[in-house]
Scaffold this motif. Structure first.
Motif, PDB file in Angstrom:
ATOM      1  N   GLU A 150       9.160 -10.337  -3.911  1.00 67.34           N
ATOM      2  CA  GLU A 150       9.081  -8.959  -3.405  1.00 67.34           C
ATOM      3  C   GLU A 150      10.238  -8.668  -2.444  1.00 67.34           C
ATOM      4  N   ASN A 267       8.194   0.519   3.384  1.00 63.92           N
ATOM      5  CA  ASN A 267       8.303  -0.457   2.289  1.00 63.92           C
ATOM      6  C   ASN A 267       7.514  -1.733   2.514  1.00 63.92           C
ATOM      7  N   VAL A 269       5.197  -4.629   2.116  1.00 65.07           N
ATOM      8  CA  VAL A 269       4.505  -5.149   0.923  1.00 65.07           C
ATOM      9  C   VAL A 269       3.084  -5.537   1.315  1.00 65.07           C
ATOM     10  N   ASN A 294       4.216  -0.744  -3.491  1.00 66.08           N
ATOM     11  CA  ASN A 294       4.260  -1.884  -2.562  1.00 66.08           C
ATOM     12  C   ASN A 294       2.981  -2.709  -2.554  1.00 66.08           C
TER      13      ASN A 294
END
Ligand code: CP
Length: 335
Positions: A150, A267, A269, A294
């Protein structure tokens, strides 16, 4: 670097960065097989005994899937009540017998350190699929693989990350194992959000602080967490003295879109080892996050197959033979 061939995988403590890099590299190389772009039956004829003495969906099935994808056969037993452990057979005797039937064993058991005890009686590699509240090393490896994959999208690696762990950090074995692995990297900031009674054990915190990482303890979400990853965990009801005690904490750590937007980066995750408790009174990871790119929870679970394939290849010593066994896939697949 550690020797993988013939080794048990019992704890993340047995790995250094080099060993982890090897596991992550072999895991990535398994992607075409897991995606059914190619077949690789390098373990044709080998037998995995998959012993799950505690409930599981993804760990048990992904161990079996990983082994099948490499061409091996899987034998299973599920639940103490369906095995001769319920007749008083020791873990040692069970290991002696089952290892005679198998090339490798994956095992989950509710008692801490029971998988290590079992491994002492086994003549083949034993992989820990979770031993009580102690460790879940393959989950930690797949979590790390997921973080690496990721973060790659943002031009980042595994060093210098800011990570939030939230929920039942006392009983959650996945966060114990993940914290130990993260301690091997550089300049990590970890915020641990949990009620005092469910905070991360001191023994795990000290591994991180002794390695020079920054650990922040909090009993609630507060301020701008500016985190790269937020990792939510379930209240581990099965590890409490009573259901009523677990109820005291249920619903206190819900992560939904509003909370996410208030405390996280655009952003950040979102990870969770799963299962998430989706009952309304818990709702720990709200379905209103489901359409966020995300939200990595299902990619994370898929990565479990890759990491478990890699561990089988490494412990059975075939990781250099993968391409030699490649074949095309002749059935319909939409993966
Ligand atoms: N993450 C995990 O261990 O899930 P299962 O309990 O379903 O195996």
């Amino acid at each position: 670097m550690m020797t993988f061939q013939g080794s048990h995988i019992l704890s993340v403590s047995q790995f250094d960065r080099e060993a982890i890099a090897k596991i992550l590299q072999i895991s990535a190389s398994m992607a075409p097989y897991a995606a059914r772009q190619k077949r690789c039956h390098v373990l044709d004829g080998a037998i995995l005994s998959n012993l799950f003495f505690e409930p599981s969906t993804r760990t048990r099935v992904s161990f079996g899937t990983a082994f099948n994808l490499l061409g091996g056969f899987v034998r299973e037993t599920v639940g103490v009540e369906n095995s001769s452990l319920s007749k008083g057979e020791s873990l040692y005797d069970t290991a002696q017998v089952i290892s005679g039937y198998s090339d490798v064993i994956a095992m989950r058991h509710p008692k801490m350190h029971s998988v290590a005890e079992f491994a002492q009686g086994s003549n083949v590699p034993v992989i820990n699929g979770g031993d009580g509240a102690n460790e879940h090393p393959t989950q930690a490896l797949l979590d790390l693989f997921t973080i690496q994959s990721e973060m790659m999208h943002f031009g980042k690696g595994l060093d210098g990350l800011n990570i939030v762990l939230m929920g039942d950090l006392k009983h959650g074995r996945t966060v114990h194992s993940l914290s130990r692995l993260l301690s091997l990297y550089n300049d990590i900031t970890i915020t641990m959000v949990a009620p005092d009674a469910l905070q991360m054990p001191d023994s795990v915190i000290s591994i991180l602080t002794d390695a020079g990482h920054k650990v922040i303890l909090s009993d609630k979400m507060a301020g701008n967490l500016a985190c790269d990853v937020i990792y939510q965990t379930r209240i581990q009801q099965e590890r409490f003295a009573s259901k009523d005690e677990a109820e005291l904490y249920r619903g206190h750590f819900s992560l939904n879109r509003e909370v996410y937007q208030k405390y996280c980066r655009e952003n950040t995750v979102i990870m969770h080892p799963l299962p998430r408790d989706s009952r309304p009174e818990a709702n720990e990871l709200d379905t209103d996050l489901n359409d966020l790119q995300n939200l990595a929870i299902f990619r994370q679970a898929q990565n479990g197959v890759l990491v478990r394939m890699a561990l089988f290849a490494l412990t059975l010593g075939v990781e250099e033979q993968l391409t030699q066994y490649e074949k095309s896939v002749n059935w319909y697949t939409n993966k």
